[in-house]
Design an enzyme around this catalytic site. Sequence first.
Site, PDB file in Angstrom:
ATOM      1  N   THR A 222     -12.507   5.098 -18.851  1.00 22.24           N
ATOM      2  CA  THR A 222     -11.206   4.262 -18.061  1.00 22.24           C
ATOM      3  C   THR A 222     -11.327   3.018 -18.381  1.00 22.24           C
ATOM      4  OG1 THR A 222     -13.111   4.140 -16.451  1.00 22.24           O
ATOM      5  CG2 THR A 222     -11.459   5.811 -16.203  1.00 22.24           C
TER       6      THR A 222
ATOM      7  N   PHE B  77     -16.136  -0.677 -11.367  1.00 24.48           N
ATOM      8  CA  PHE B  77     -15.258  -1.902 -12.318  1.00 24.48           C
ATOM      9  C   PHE B  77     -15.089  -1.247 -13.540  1.00 24.48           C
ATOM     10  CE2 PHE B  77     -20.000  -2.754 -12.183  1.00 24.48           C
ATOM     11  CZ  PHE B  77     -20.444  -2.775 -13.330  1.00 24.48           C
ATOM     12  N   TYR B  78     -15.506  -0.018 -13.896  1.00 20.88           N
ATOM     13  CA  TYR B  78     -15.116   0.533 -15.121  1.00 20.88           C
ATOM     14  C   TYR B  78     -13.721   1.095 -15.195  1.00 20.88           C
ATOM     15  CZ  TYR B  78     -20.305   1.137 -16.317  1.00 20.88           C
ATOM     16  OH  TYR B  78     -21.498   0.888 -16.537  1.00 20.88           O
ATOM     17  N   GLY B  79     -12.888   0.111 -15.759  1.00 28.59           N
ATOM     18  CA  GLY B  79     -11.294   0.150 -15.406  1.00 28.59           C
ATOM     19  C   GLY B  79     -10.829  -0.542 -14.282  1.00 28.59           C
TER      20      GLY B  79
END
Length: 330
Positions: free
Chosen positions: A20, A51-53
């Site tokens: 992502t 916050f991965y993406g």
Amino acid sequence: MAQVNGKEVGRIGFGLMGMTWRNPAPPVEQSFKAMKASLAMGANFWNAGEFYGPPEFNSLHLLNQYFTKYPEDADKVLISVKGGLKLENLHPDGSREGVRRSIDQSLKVLDGKKFLDIFECARVDPDVPIEETIGYIAEYVKAGKVGGISLSECNANTIRRAAKVHPIACVEVEFSLYATEILENGIAEACGELNIPIVAYSPLGRGFLTGAIKKFEDLPEGDFRRHMPRFQPDVFGENLKLTQEVEHIAQQKGVTPAQVSLAWVLAHSRKNGLAEIIPIPGATTEARVLENNKQVTLSEQEVIILGEILKRIEIKGGRYPPAHDHLLNG
């Protein structure tokens, strides 16, 4: 098998970041195939991040979609979710308000499709005592909304202080042939003393050890590694020498450099007083997942040879840009 927070997990985990965070992100169906392959290979420890993406589609959204389609897999997987950052600038926020916002948002996105097995703040907030931050997360554990607490990028003293407040399920730190610091700075020793599993992120040297990048220009435009010290053009060739040595060993064994690299990480698990070590390589394709999970073992002599190579080859440049240094090993 390893034990994390009382649940059996595979010897290798799975990092979801690339699914992502990349731009463009891989198609969802491609990600689902990789996730299915991971579970089939026994890699049931999945690492995700709030916050991965982008806010509209990070790894938690992907997990929601996956477990909506495959609800039967929810109890087979243990997920560890990183948060505890201010999303507007990714600065640590270990305050009560910051922790609550992050966990509540994670639970909202998961929408009951998957239990939040483990929550960890991605960095230690230098402005909030770790005892307080752990206490805030522990409130969610006591309420039955979170299964356990992890730490990330912390120092040995922080681990010991945190463990006095609440049991620590695991500690996530960078560990690979390109990042051996935990063996020297007391982190691995502290985890061994407290029997806390180490989750090794970037076990393939952020791509160096996959064989996919041979020069700076191989990094896609917009790739965050273009800003990392050890990937800069003036040192890239020097740092690639380690990969070339690993490639030579891999050729002799008839395996891939990535498989040798993961086997080296695993060779430290439960050895010399260390705790369990679970590498979490990232992957976006089924083929890469299958490669990473093929069981390869290094002989004692091969581990010694790699140790000698590490003494001979100096990695140039830090793990992160200098502006991030004050948030490492917090």
